[in-house]
Design an enzyme around this catalytic site. Structure first.
Site, PDB file in Angstrom:
ATOM      1  N   GLY A  36       0.842  -1.200   0.000  1.00  0.00           N
ATOM      2  CA  GLY A  36       0.000   0.000   0.000  1.00  0.00           C
ATOM      3  C   GLY A  36       0.873   1.245   0.000  1.00  0.00           C
ATOM      4  N   TYR A  62      -5.228  -3.391  17.828  1.00  0.00           N
ATOM      5  CA  TYR A  62      -5.909  -2.598  18.847  1.00  0.00           C
ATOM      6  C   TYR A  62      -6.567  -1.386  18.195  1.00  0.00           C
ATOM      7  CZ  TYR A  62      -6.904   0.385  22.763  1.00  0.00           C
ATOM      8  OH  TYR A  62      -7.560   1.196  23.657  1.00  0.00           O
ATOM      9  N   GLY A 102     -10.978 -11.676  15.194  1.00  0.00           N
ATOM     10  CA  GLY A 102     -10.999 -11.513  16.652  1.00  0.00           C
ATOM     11  C   GLY A 102     -11.438 -10.113  17.041  1.00  0.00           C
ATOM     12  N   ALA A 114     -12.119  -9.859   1.999  1.00  0.00           N
ATOM     13  CA  ALA A 114     -11.769  -9.757   0.576  1.00  0.00           C
ATOM     14  C   ALA A 114     -11.097 -11.063   0.180  1.00  0.00           C
ATOM     15  CB  ALA A 114     -10.825  -8.583   0.340  1.00  0.00           C
ATOM     16  N   TYR A 145      -0.725 -17.420  -1.965  1.00  0.00           N
ATOM     17  CA  TYR A 145      -1.892 -16.518  -1.987  1.00  0.00           C
ATOM     18  C   TYR A 145      -3.179 -17.342  -1.967  1.00  0.00           C
ATOM     19  CZ  TYR A 145      -4.819 -12.590  -3.638  1.00  0.00           C
ATOM     20  OH  TYR A 145      -5.763 -11.597  -3.780  1.00  0.00           O
ATOM     21  N   LYS A 149      -5.893 -17.437   1.143  1.00  0.00           N
ATOM     22  CA  LYS A 149      -7.266 -16.947   0.985  1.00  0.00           C
ATOM     23  C   LYS A 149      -8.279 -18.067   1.236  1.00  0.00           C
ATOM     24  CE  LYS A 149      -6.709 -12.535  -0.181  1.00  0.00           C
ATOM     25  NZ  LYS A 149      -7.223 -11.426   0.664  1.00  0.00           N
TER      26      LYS A 149
END
Ligand code: UDP
Length: 313
Positions: A36, A62, A102, A114, A145, A149
């Site tokens: 990203g 958190y 969680g 996704a 990958y 997934k």
């Protein structure tokens, strides 16, 4: 709603941030920035309904305050990226999904995963319907990958069944648009970069393998509808307009008036031969959702974005 988007500084994640803010929600983007980029969310700085947390979601997450939804979009997502980051890819799909689930459970938030058309591997059923179990090589280079997934989907269903968590799973097919990383190695950025530099397009193999390309705003519309829907099992979102990579290369060269043609390069290991989503389930359960952006229009916006970022204007 107050919504956390993991991978919020990524290509699809950042477009989701924009859309959900426009819909009036409060958005927290979380990203460790390995694939990203904060450039994708820089325009949101100063928006009091938006915040960014730099964090690797494979570690305990958190977040202060209530959350209504957790959208788990963090993952390297291009074949080149997951070859460069195989362990991070496995970890974010497995450990990251566990942490995000969680968190959703602790906050009693809705969870949306996704997932990907890669769960179908090199598919023997065409077009791909959600009830097809796939044809995946677990130990091939793409296995990091695909299997992460697939694990993520299994984990999501386990939280739904065991803890009664409200979960949604979108299986995303090839998506393109502005903000794709220029060097992420996928066919759309590669071809556009090459075409804008009058270089021959690198067609892998014979170019007879097929893909179906969905413009990012159509994908985002489908994801948002799924989030608000009652559909608890996976839903394909993509554009069923299928073409060969050769046809796609011809389209790019025509739209950019690239004189350099094409050059053949070896086909990557386990490269799926065909891919096209069956979207009848999405149309049924998401209020008639369908992609509306024609390829040439979406590509024109993408090329314009690439030209700007490459300093070619
Ligand atoms: N491809 C290609 N040239 C490139 C990059 C990719 O011919 O420069 C092909 C690749 O082999 C695959 C298709 O384009 O068949 C789509 O590849 P991409 O990396 O975009 O993602 P995939 O759909 O395989 O996950």
């Amino acid at each position: 709603m107050r919504i956390l988007i993991t991978g919020g500084a990524g290509f699809i994640g950042s477009h989701l941030c924009d859309r959900l803010l426009a819909d009036g929600h409060t958005v927290i983007a979380m990203d460790n920035l390995i694939t990203g980029n904060t450039d994708n969310i820089a325009h949101l700085a100063g928006n009091r309904h938006f915040s960014f947390i730099f964090h690797d979601v494979t570690n305990y997450i958190y977040v202060e305050g209530p959350l209504d939804a957790v959208l788990h979009f963090a993952s390297p997502a291009s074949p080149v990226d997951y070859l460069n980051y195989p362990i991070q890819t496995l970890k974010v799909g497995a450990l990251g999904t566990h942490k995000a689930l969680g968190l959703a459970k602790a906050k009693a938030a809705r969870f949306l995963l996704a997932s990907t058309s890669e769960v179908y591997g090199d598919p023997l059923v065409h077009p791909q319907t959600e009830d097809y179990w796939g044809n995946v090589n677990p130990i091939g280079p793409r296995g990091v990958y695909d299997e992460a997934k697939r694990f993520a989907e299994a984990m999501t269903l386990a939280y739904q069944r065991t803890h009664g968590l409200e979960t949604r799973i979108v299986r995303i097919f090839n998506t393109y648009g502005p903000r794709m990383r220029i060097n992420d190695g996928r066919v759309v950025p590669n071809f556009i970069y090459q075409a804008l530099h009058s270089q021959p397009l690198t067609v892998y193999g014979e170019g007879s393998q097929t893909r179906s390309f969905c413009y990012v705003s159509d994908l985002v519309e489908g994801v948002v509808r799924l989030l608000h829907s009652e559909e608890r099992e996976p839903v394909n979102i993509g554009n069923p307009a299928e073409m060969t990579i050769l046809q796609f290369a011809e389209t790019i060269n025509r739209l950019t008036a690239n004189p350099a043609g094409m050059v053949r390069q070896p086909l990557p290991v386990d490269d799926p031969q065909q891919r096209r989503p069956d979207i009848s389930k999405a149309q049924r359960v998401l209020g008639g959702w369908a992609p509306v952006t024609p390829l040439e229009q979406g590509l024109a916006s993408t090329v314009a974005d690439f030209r700007r970022r490459l300093g070619l204007d």
